[in-house]
Enzyme design. Structure first.
Site, short mmCIF file in Angstrom:
data_model
loop_
_atom_site.label_atom_id
_atom_site.label_comp_id
_atom_site.label_asym_id
_atom_site.label_seq_id
_atom_site.Cartn_x
_atom_site.Cartn_y
_atom_site.Cartn_z
N SER A 254 4.41 3.76 48.73
CA SER A 254 6.05 3.37 49.60
C SER A 254 6.05 4.45 50.12
CB SER A 254 6.62 3.88 48.15
OG SER A 254 8.05 3.92 49.08
N TYR B 126 11.28 9.64 43.35
CA TYR B 126 10.99 9.19 43.63
C TYR B 126 9.57 8.89 44.25
CZ TYR B 126 8.88 4.28 44.28
OH TYR B 126 8.08 3.05 45.07
N LYS C 135 5.27 9.36 44.57
CA LYS C 135 4.40 8.79 44.58
C LYS C 135 3.61 9.66 45.55
CE LYS C 135 5.06 4.36 43.37
NZ LYS C 135 4.04 4.17 42.45
#
Ligand code: UDP
Length: 337
Positions: A124, A148, A152
């Site tokens: 991402s 988050y 990643k």
């Protein structure tokens, strides 16, 4: 190619399966269905008329995953499975690390057991954090500002170290910007559980009457109209980037991050206007305070994808808006309908 697809029933996974099966690839899906529905796979089969194996399994279950991989013998893996809600990641950090980082480790073990050294990873643009310059290119420092994004970035690190540790291993790390839209058929699309946290699914539910109005999170950013600017990428374009990445990863040694975006940003107000136009009425909205952790602008430099994958986005915001509305109006309650 024989492709193992983790998280294949999710939003991006299901659209990618349609493209892969359409190109004649053989796919096997592993999905826990924790945040997705088997109905998505039924619709993929219906759209493609292709056989598709699927296993209900959690990627953290290494023994199970290994058994599936040893039986299927994938030539490559596309790894979508993971948790993706930024807000929730602050409340349940350990779940996020366990699934997104631990799950990736588990997958690597299963790949090793099955003799597979090729992986495409669902990363991402959140890994970049606050922009030091724009547009973001792949050399931009990685300083994620939420849990988050950290998960990643860590999974990217793990895959890079693994891919660099022995010959015959390649990892394409696809850094998605803002995926939106749906398959033109309206049969598959984004089906968030509960209240959508992303802009377009929320707006879609305002249009279908599930929600009263959109809250625009801040109109005092340093952008042309004061609302946040993002690089929205049509999910079908994104799906095709994975098909292109399969060609790339087959002969790749080591890891390669690649942005997947259009290079063009649109504001919240522009997206609202484009979607209202497709729906045929001005959708209600209010200006609300900024959302914690949001940045003003996020736009990709997509040149590496063009050079190395021979891929670029073909769909504009009108296609994004039309396809979302085709999906939402036919499936106001998603796959639960
Ligand atoms: N946004 C908004 N209202 C919403 C959801 C999002 O104004 O209900 C804005 C958000 O502040 C950002 C843009 O829409 O500027 C895209 O947000 P989204 O959550 O879809 O993706 P993000 O870029 O945060 O990953």
């Amino acid at each position: 190619m024989r492709v193992l697809v983790t998280g294949g029933a999710g939003f991006i996974g299901s659209h990618t399966l349609v493209e892969l099966l359409g190109q004649g690839h053989h796919c096997c899906v592993v999905d826990s269905f924790a945040t997705s529905s088997p109905e998505a796979l039924a619709r993929v089969r219906e759209l493609t008329n292709a056989p598709l194996d699927a296993h209900e399994a959690d990627i953290r279950d290494t023994a199970r995953l290994t058994g599936i991989a040893e039986e299927f013998r994938p030539e490559a893996v596309i790894h979508f499975a993971g948790l993706k809600a930024v807000g929730e990641s602050a409340e349940r950090p350990v779940d996020y690390y366990e699934v997104n980082v631990g799950g990736t480790l588990s997958l690597i073990r299963a790949m090793e057991a099955a003799g597979c050294g090729r992986v495409i990873f669902s990363s991402s643009a959140t890994v970049y954090g606050d922009p030091e310059y724009l547009p973001f290119d792949e050399a931009h420092p990685l300083k994620p500002i939420n849990v988050y994004g950290q998960t990643k970035a860590m999974a990217e690190r793990v895959l890079s170290d693994w891919a660099g540790a022995a010959p015959g291993r390649g990892a394409v790390l696809l850094r998605y910007f803002n995926p939106v839209g749906a398959h033109a058929s309206g049969r598959i699309g984004e089906d968030p559980a509960g209240i959508p946290s992303n802009l377009m699914p929320f707006l879609a539910q305002v249009a279908s009457g599930e929600r009263e109005r959109l809250s625009i999170f801040g109109d005092d950013y340093d952008t042309p109209d004061g609302t946040g600017v993002r690089d929205y990428i049509h999910v079908v374009d994104l799906a095709r980037a994975h098909v292109a990445a399969l060609g790339r990863v087959a002969a790749l040694e080591g890891a390669e991050p690649i942005n997947v975006g259009t290079g063009r940003g649109y504001s919240v107000k522009e997206m609202h206007a484009a979607f209202s136009k497709v729906v045929g009425r001005e959708l209600p909205y209010e200006i609300a305070p900024r959302r914690a952790g949001d940045i003003a602008t996020s736009v990709a430099d997509p040149s590496r994808a063009r050079e190395r994958l021979g891929w670029e986005a073909a769909h504009g915001i009108e296609d994004m808006a039309k396809s979302i509305w085709a999906w939402q109006s036919a499936n106001p309650r998603g796959y639960r309908g």
